[in-house]
Write a protein that holds these residues in place. Structure first.
Motif, PDB file in Angstrom:
ATOM      1  N   LYS A 115      20.068 -32.515  44.764  1.00 28.16           N
ATOM      2  CA  LYS A 115      21.529 -32.558  44.898  1.00 28.16           C
ATOM      3  C   LYS A 115      21.869 -32.264  46.350  1.00 28.16           C
ATOM      4  O   LYS A 115      21.269 -31.374  46.959  1.00 28.16           O
ATOM      5  CB  LYS A 115      22.173 -31.485  44.014  1.00 28.16           C
ATOM      6  N   PRO A 116      22.819 -32.985  46.895  1.00 31.11           N
ATOM      7  CA  PRO A 116      23.144 -32.735  48.309  1.00 31.11           C
ATOM      8  C   PRO A 116      23.817 -31.369  48.496  1.00 31.11           C
ATOM      9  O   PRO A 116      24.529 -30.891  47.614  1.00 31.11           O
ATOM     10  CB  PRO A 116      24.114 -33.876  48.641  1.00 31.11           C
ATOM     11  N   ASP A 117      23.537 -30.778  49.642  1.00 28.16           N
ATOM     12  CA  ASP A 117      24.185 -29.507  49.959  1.00 28.16           C
ATOM     13  C   ASP A 117      25.549 -29.747  50.585  1.00 28.16           C
ATOM     14  O   ASP A 117      26.423 -28.900  50.535  1.00 28.16           O
ATOM     15  CB  ASP A 117      23.297 -28.701  50.913  1.00 28.16           C
ATOM     16  N   SER A 118      25.689 -30.911  51.202  1.00 30.34           N
ATOM     17  CA  SER A 118      26.989 -31.269  51.782  1.00 30.34           C
ATOM     18  C   SER A 118      26.996 -32.781  52.007  1.00 30.34           C
ATOM     19  O   SER A 118      25.996 -33.463  51.747  1.00 30.34           O
ATOM     20  CB  SER A 118      27.196 -30.521  53.096  1.00 30.34           C
ATOM     21  N   TYR A 119      28.122 -33.272  52.501  1.00 28.38           N
ATOM     22  CA  TYR A 119      28.251 -34.701  52.800  1.00 28.38           C
ATOM     23  C   TYR A 119      28.688 -34.877  54.251  1.00 28.38           C
ATOM     24  O   TYR A 119      29.395 -34.022  54.804  1.00 28.38           O
ATOM     25  CB  TYR A 119      29.301 -35.341  51.877  1.00 28.38           C
TER      26      TYR A 119
END
Lengths: 310, 328
Positions: free
Chosen positions: B107-111
């Motif tokens: 899962k991404p930590d940020s975009y």
């Protein structure tokens, strides 16, 4: 002179050592071999079932697996006698599916089963395989509303193969869509509808492909699979550029984008990824209980077409 | 009592109480008991790229811990020959394995500003779980005399329960060895008949020493391909050569063949006043047993059938070496 007891002790020790060395020699030579065959085979119900919101429940394929290195009788793989039931989990009403011999799949022919957005459905299958009664079940939740290809904001229609713009830059087909709320996974199917040996782009920009290799790998070029994951589903628009690596034939293409549920996401990402670096296998992530493998899921699909010109 | 502090993305503080008791039963026998809690902040990730790797604890990979209970009995069987039996039970928490389907879990930590996902943590890369192992070990040891060495046998069982593996049901991990036998022996060839006939042990200036080591492990667990099935990746695809998929057997349901190896060494030691010289010959895997390391599969699709060729990749063959030890 050694006394009698000492001689006996030496004899016993010598015999023990000879026995031990013999045992060690027997165990320490030769070759360990692993054989794979019928001993590893376990019968399973294979489910390939997709629910689409506001569409008839059909094309639910129920088949069985078969051992490696065997040629199956294709008809024997179809479990036409299976009991297949869809349950609407909103009201727990059960809908038995019937087998359609023309399509080799199960369907529901009544008009009272409506597959709706953001609702959950359960599939239960029981079947006899090789005298064993097997059963499998799975629950899917249909993605929420919202997913749709934005045709006006996409670049589809037709284009010459690797056509360049006025600046000399290679142009690309592009598809834009609105995501379904809370759905971050989208798979993209690109199928060359006019794929033939003759329509193959031999002078493509990537690889030299010989005719024999093309014949062997034809389906790999015809069918292209892409996906987007971890998409921000609260964005108003998502863009996806279709690479020229996804088009290997001149002619028409069908592009279908699926907003898939969790079952589809896990199946899609893992069903072929079952082998590790050292050859050992691991299971795909399949949300099916009991003796089933495959996928039972729900997707929202939208289709577009484009054409690659010579 | 031991106190641990580990400074990472997340701080870990743990207390490890430990107790060890030895009770002398008779002049020649005693019992021992040990228990304790152990914490570790470097986690072993087994068999990633053929070998294991280690990763330190962080926000998403916790430090692992284990509780040990060991009960043992020691007894002198005869002059210079000792016997030991030990039973143990260990349970583990926060153990990790590489997640081969991590694509489905990262899962991404940020975009980014362009809404591209950014990944900068180990979240989703590893599977987490717990486990237990228990077993009994036997040991006969002789440390003094012309023939020295030991014979050890262990009967062990390990069971892990790890998320995303085997549908969260317990399974036997790949390092499990049910039976293990180790025989390590050293023969002082100049004195061996002196000892057997009860004569006095003599310290020779020049002596021959023969070493024989034998190792036996029962086969390690393995997951094999089980069957083939027809399925498409997309509902709009027609059945084609892309439609065949392989399904594996139960997790670690099968075992590799047993591992066995006999090693030999022959040393001629010359002792001088203040130093010694010992040329030696060593032969690793004397009988050239082909122990299976892993299996390689070659799949070929012909006329709608997946033909699978299985190659057993083996470990070292017979491996002789010579050398000299100089001791000051």
């Amino acid at each position: 002179m050694l006394d009698f007891n000492m001689k006996r002790t030496i004899k016993n020790i010598s015999l023990s050592i000879i026995f031990l060395i013999n045992s060690l020699i027997i165990f320490s030579c030769g070759e360990g071999v692993v054989e794979i065959g019928q001993n590893t085979y376990i019968p399973k119900i294979v489910i390939e079932g997709y629910l689409f919101p506001n569409q008839k429940v059909e094309n639910i394929r129920i088949t069985r697996n078969f051992p490696l290195n065997t040629r199956p009788d294709l008809k024997s793989l179809i479990l036409s006698n299976a009991t297949v039931i869809i349950t609407d989990l909103q009201n727990n009403r059960k809908y038995p599916l019937t087998f359609n011999p023309q399509k080799f799949s199960f369907e529901y022919n009544g008009i009272d089963l409506i597959i709706d957005f953001d609702k959950s459905y359960r599939l239960d299958v029981t079947a006899d395989i090789e005298g064993r009664k097997l059963s499998a079940g799975s629950i899917t939740t249909v993605p929420k509303k919202g997913f749709k290809i934005l045709r006006n904001e996409s670049i589809l229609d037709s284009m010459k193969y690797r056509e360049r713009d006025a600046d000399g830059k290679v142009k690309q087909f592009k598809v834009a869509f609105t995501p379904s709320l809370d759905n971050s996974f989208y798979s993209i199917s690109i199928v060359a509808l006019d794929a033939t040996i003759e329509s193959f782009i031999y002078d493509n920009a990537y690889f030299e492909i010989k005719l024999d290799d093309l014949k062997k790998q034809f389906d790999r070029y015809k069918y292209q699979s892409k996906w987007l994951q971890n998409v921000k589903s609260d964005e108003p628009k998502i863009n996806y550029n279709i690479e020229w690596l996804d088009t290997w034939f001149y002619g028409s293409y069908r592009l279908v984008i699926y907003a898939g549920d969790e079952n589809y996401r896990l199946f899609f990402l893992t069903y072929r990824n079952v082998q590790e670096f050292d050859g050992n296998f691991h299971e795909p992530r399949i949300n099916i209980e009991g003796d089933g493998i495959g996928v039972f899921c729900s997707v929202v699909a939208d289709t577009a077409y484009f054409k690659v010109l010579k | 009592m031991r106190a641990n502090y580990f400074d990472s993305d997340k701080d870990y503080k743990n207390l490890d109480p430990r107790l060890s008791i030895k009770y002398r039963l008779t002049e020649t026998s005693n019992m021992k008991f040990a228990t304790g809690i152990f914490h570790q902040y470097a986690n072993r990730i087994p068999r990633l790229f053929f070998v294991s790797i280690w990763t330190s604890a962080d926000e998403y990979v916790k430090g692992s811990s284990a509780s040990h209970f060991i009960l043992g009995y020691q007894r002198e069987l005869a002059k210079n020959i000792e016997f030991e039996i030990e039973g143990y039970y260990k349970n583990y928490t926060n153990i990790y394995s590489y997640n081969p389907t991590f694509l489905a879990d990262i899962k991404p930590d940020s975009y980014t500003e362009d809404n591209l996902p950014l990944f900068n943590s180990s979240r989703g890369l590893f599977n987490e779980g717990s486990g237990k192992s228990y077993g009994v070990e036997f040991l006969v040891r002789k440390d003094v005399g012309a023939i020295t060495g030991w014979i050890a046998y262990s009967l062990a069982r390990t069971e892990f329960t790890i998320n995303r593996i085997n549908k969260e049901n317990p399974f036997t991990p790949r390092h499990d060895r049910t039976h293990a036998i180790n025989i390590v022996s050293s023969f002082d060839l100049n004195n061996i008949f002196n000892e057997l006939s009860g004569r006095q042990f003599v310290n020779y200036d020049k002596k021959w020493n023969l070493g024989l080591n034998f190792t036996f492990f029962s086969g390690q667990p393995i997951t094999l391909p089980s069957s083939v099935y027809f399925i498409n990746q997309f509902p709009d695809w027609e059945p084609s050569n892309n439609s065949l998929a392989i399904y594996p057997s139960g997790i670690n349901e099968f075992r590799l063949p047993f591992y066995a190896r006999l090693d030999l060494s022959l040393t001629y030691e010359i002792v001088y006043k203040s130093w010694s010289l010992a040329p030696y010959l060593q032969i690793f895997n004397l009988l050239n047993r082909k122990n299976v390391w892993f299996i390689e599969y070659k799949n070929e699709l012909k006329n709608g059938i997946i033909y699978q060729e299985v190659n057993n990749i083996t470990m070292f063959p017979i491996l002789p070496s010579i050398g000299v030890n100089v001791r000051f």
